[in-house]
Design a protein around this motif. Structure first.
Motif, PDB file in Angstrom:
ATOM      1  N   SER A  21       0.827  -1.206   0.000  1.00 40.11           N
ATOM      2  CA  SER A  21       0.000   0.000   0.000  1.00 40.11           C
ATOM      3  C   SER A  21       0.862   1.258   0.000  1.00 40.11           C
ATOM      4  O   SER A  21       0.528   2.256  -0.636  1.00 40.11           O
ATOM      5  CB  SER A  21      -0.949  -0.003   1.198  1.00 40.11           C
ATOM      6  OG  SER A  21      -0.221  -0.034   2.414  1.00 40.11           O
ATOM      7  N   GLU A  25       0.918   4.121  -2.826  1.00 39.99           N
ATOM      8  CA  GLU A  25       0.745   5.537  -2.472  1.00 39.99           C
ATOM      9  C   GLU A  25       1.819   6.402  -3.111  1.00 39.99           C
ATOM     10  O   GLU A  25       1.529   7.456  -3.682  1.00 39.99           O
ATOM     11  CB  GLU A  25       0.794   5.706  -0.956  1.00 39.99           C
ATOM     12  CG  GLU A  25      -0.458   5.272  -0.242  1.00 39.99           C
ATOM     13  CD  GLU A  25      -0.341   5.442   1.264  1.00 39.99           C
ATOM     14  OE1 GLU A  25      -1.371   5.604   1.907  1.00 39.99           O
ATOM     15  OE2 GLU A  25       0.800   5.404   1.781  1.00 39.99           O
ATOM     16  N   GLY A 168      -1.404   8.092   4.750  1.00 37.45           N
ATOM     17  CA  GLY A 168      -2.687   7.609   5.222  1.00 37.45           C
ATOM     18  C   GLY A 168      -3.890   8.296   4.643  1.00 37.45           C
ATOM     19  O   GLY A 168      -5.016   7.885   4.885  1.00 37.45           O
ATOM     20  N   ALA A 169      -3.715   9.359   3.854  1.00 37.29           N
ATOM     21  CA  ALA A 169      -4.874  10.015   3.239  1.00 37.29           C
ATOM     22  C   ALA A 169      -4.482  10.504   1.869  1.00 37.29           C
ATOM     23  O   ALA A 169      -4.733  11.619   1.484  1.00 37.29           O
ATOM     24  CB  ALA A 169      -5.355  11.170   4.100  1.00 37.29           C
ATOM     25  N   ARG A 175     -12.377  13.656   5.257  1.00 35.54           N
ATOM     26  CA  ARG A 175     -11.468  13.378   6.365  1.00 35.54           C
ATOM     27  C   ARG A 175     -12.131  13.706   7.690  1.00 35.54           C
ATOM     28  O   ARG A 175     -12.939  14.613   7.783  1.00 35.54           O
ATOM     29  CB  ARG A 175     -10.189  14.210   6.247  1.00 35.54           C
ATOM     30  CG  ARG A 175      -9.310  13.791   5.074  1.00 35.54           C
ATOM     31  CD  ARG A 175      -8.147  14.743   4.922  1.00 35.54           C
ATOM     32  NE  ARG A 175      -7.394  14.893   6.143  1.00 35.54           N
ATOM     33  CZ  ARG A 175      -6.408  14.108   6.525  1.00 35.54           C
ATOM     34  NH1 ARG A 175      -6.068  13.092   5.789  1.00 35.54           N
ATOM     35  NH2 ARG A 175      -5.753  14.329   7.644  1.00 35.54           N
ATOM     36  N   ILE A 207      -7.508   3.822  -4.510  1.00 35.75           N
ATOM     37  CA  ILE A 207      -7.034   3.931  -3.134  1.00 35.75           C
ATOM     38  C   ILE A 207      -6.090   2.754  -2.849  1.00 35.75           C
ATOM     39  O   ILE A 207      -6.413   1.609  -3.157  1.00 35.75           O
ATOM     40  CB  ILE A 207      -8.216   3.931  -2.149  1.00 35.75           C
ATOM     41  CG1 ILE A 207      -9.057   5.198  -2.359  1.00 35.75           C
ATOM     42  CG2 ILE A 207      -7.721   3.862  -0.717  1.00 35.75           C
ATOM     43  CD1 ILE A 207     -10.245   5.300  -1.446  1.00 35.75           C
ATOM     44  N   GLN A 260      -7.646   0.967   3.527  1.00 34.97           N
ATOM     45  CA  GLN A 260      -7.791   2.421   3.418  1.00 34.97           C
ATOM     46  C   GLN A 260      -9.138   2.796   2.815  1.00 34.97           C
ATOM     47  O   GLN A 260      -9.751   3.793   3.199  1.00 34.97           O
ATOM     48  CB  GLN A 260      -6.653   3.008   2.593  1.00 34.97           C
ATOM     49  CG  GLN A 260      -5.311   3.003   3.282  1.00 34.97           C
ATOM     50  CD  GLN A 260      -4.271   3.790   2.511  1.00 34.97           C
ATOM     51  OE1 GLN A 260      -4.567   4.757   1.825  1.00 34.97           O
ATOM     52  NE2 GLN A 260      -3.014   3.367   2.625  1.00 34.97           N
ATOM     53  N   THR A 263     -11.745   2.971   5.451  1.00 32.73           N
ATOM     54  CA  THR A 263     -11.670   4.207   6.234  1.00 32.73           C
ATOM     55  C   THR A 263     -12.305   5.360   5.480  1.00 32.73           C
ATOM     56  O   THR A 263     -13.080   6.148   6.034  1.00 32.73           O
ATOM     57  CB  THR A 263     -10.206   4.537   6.564  1.00 32.73           C
ATOM     58  OG1 THR A 263      -9.640   3.451   7.303  1.00 32.73           O
ATOM     59  CG2 THR A 263     -10.101   5.812   7.369  1.00 32.73           C
ATOM     60  N   HIS A 264     -11.988   5.473   4.206  1.00 30.92           N
ATOM     61  CA  HIS A 264     -12.564   6.543   3.378  1.00 30.92           C
ATOM     62  C   HIS A 264     -14.080   6.434   3.330  1.00 30.92           C
ATOM     63  O   HIS A 264     -14.797   7.439   3.437  1.00 30.92           O
ATOM     64  CB  HIS A 264     -11.992   6.484   1.966  1.00 30.92           C
ATOM     65  CG  HIS A 264     -10.594   6.992   1.840  1.00 30.92           C
ATOM     66  ND1 HIS A 264     -10.276   8.327   1.921  1.00 30.92           N
ATOM     67  CD2 HIS A 264      -9.427   6.351   1.638  1.00 30.92           C
ATOM     68  CE1 HIS A 264      -8.968   8.487   1.767  1.00 30.92           C
ATOM     69  NE2 HIS A 264      -8.434   7.303   1.597  1.00 30.92           N
TER      70      HIS A 264
END
Length: 416
Positions: A21, A25, A168-169, A175, A207, A260, A263-264
């Motif tokens: 991941s 990213e 992480g974002a 957010r 993502i 991730q 989470t989003h």
């Protein structure tokens, strides 16, 4: 050797092998060299891939019709906020705003359109494409959106926050982090308690994901100037995800674990009242259990698909099919009611049925123009195009389920 490859290798030498991941990213969202950061030429015929808005403006026009219907189901409030995650070049927003202004003036007066896009190159394109609507205050461009479900508020900040791009974002998102760290001021933030529609088209597939095989969880190392794969025991979060929403990989098989994305989705679903709409290519857990969509990671460059994500870091897109079973569960965990999945074909046919897709053909004057548009529309709705590979997830909060089930986009869903 590319500069991004050197940067990734340097990080591995300093920190040791990195999760897949993290590699993904850096490839996509490194604030200097990432695929989505470095330019805005990835879309369309001359780029690497198409989105539905690249095919024809009818996609945005049909969604404008669906958004307007959602607004009416919410009681036609004086203000409604539409948040688009990962807004790209702003073509979809342009189609929705222009068509709403022309066809749905009452909805247009109530509409405040928030474009969430973290890529500086794409933000520049949006500013040019939507200058009229941005200058009029009808649209707002931001790098991140914060939803406070407890307060029923949406805060929009235009601060770049590029330092978070690979921590992480990365993808740009709704957010829920502590805004105190951003130095919250009235000049930076606009608060809204209006009903909200969150829209994500081809957002979740990009993502970053974890990769798990019977050998463990994938890590990327460097040896003799080459990226090599190593494995570590999977985390408890990865194993729990496989147990609940996916399948455990068979020998010589790999499965994506989109932690991730969960989470989003949880953050995007933190609405007091409104809808979340996700359109993407993906699958359900039932399809995985039937042997499909097992190992979907791919790299895309100049409309060609490759299974090698290590070939050209920063110069190719990297995506994975979306686990809709997991996304639906994340929305439900936030208290939302979700509808059964429909294909993009079913969704668009349902919306366009009432006026026989007049939204597509209105500006056609000659037979050859109608023929060209008909082919473009066919690409959006038929199995040979995007129609069956793309799915639509709709979740709602604060609207009676019986009313939601009457949405035009759900008219053609198959009975259970």
């Amino acid at each position: 050797m590319s500069a991004l490859r050197q940067k990734i290798e340097q990080q591995i030498r300093e920190r040791g092998p990195i999760p897949f991941s993290r590699y993904m990213e850096l490839c996509l969202y490194d604030p200097e060299l990432g695929y989505y950061w470095r330019n805005a030429a990835q879309f369309g015929k001359a780029g690497d891939f198409y989105t539905s808005s690249d095919v024809h403006a009818v996609f945005g026009r049909l969604l404008a019709r669906q958004f307007e219907e959602m607004w009416r189901l919410l009681g036609s409030p004086a203000k409604i906020t539409l948040i688009e995650l990962g807004s790209g070049r702003g073509l979809f927003a342009q189609d929705v705003l222009d068509w709403s202004e022309k066809k749905f003036p009452a909805f247009f007066r109530a509409l405040h359109y928030v474009l969430e896009e973290r890529s500086p190159a794409l933000r520049q394109r949006i500013e040019a494409t939507l200058s009229r609507h941005l200058n009029a205050g009808k649209a707002q461009l931001t790098s991140s959106v914060y939803i406070d479900a407890d307060a029923g508020s949406i805060f929009v900040t235009a601060a770049e926050r590029q330092k978070n791009a690979v921590h992480g974002a990365s993808c740009g998102s709704v957010r829920q982090d502590d805004q105190a760290s951003e130095g919250r001021t009235n000049s930076e933030l606009g608060a809204s308690k209006a009903p909200t529609i969150v829209f994500a088209n081809e957002f979740f597939d990009a993502i970053p994901v974890e990769i798990v095989s019977p050998q463990g969880s994938l890590r990327i190392d460097v040896r003799a100037g080459r990226f090599v794969e190593t494995w570590v025991p999977p985390s408890s979060e990865e194993l729990e995800f496989l147990d609940r929403y996916s399948i455990h990989p068979e020998p010589r098989e790999r499965v994506e674990v989109p932690l991730q994305a969960q989470t989003h989705m949880s953050m995007a679903s933190g609405l007091e009242r409104g809808f979340v709409i996700v359109i993407d290519y993906g699958y359900s857990r039932e399809e995985q259990l039937a042997g499909r969509h097992r190992g979907t990671l791919k790299a895309i460059r100049q409309h060609s698909v490759s299974a090698n994500p290590y070939e050209a870091p920063g110069e190719q897109d990297i995506t994975a099919d979306v686990n809709f079973t997991a996304l639906a569960a994340a929305a439900e965990q936030q208290g939302m009611q979700r509808q059964d999945l429909v294909t993009q074909s079913q969704f668009l046919l349902g919306i366009g049925e009432a006026n026989e897709f007049a939204d597509a053909f209105e500006e056609c004057r000659l037979p050859q123009e109608r023929a060209k548009v008909a082919l473009q529309l066919k690409h959006l709705v038929t199995p040979a195009g995007m129609g069956e590979s793309f799915h639509v997830l709709i979740a709602s909060e604060g609207v009676e389920a019986e009313k939601v089930s009457t949405l035009a986009g759900l008219n053609f869903r198959r009975p259970r």
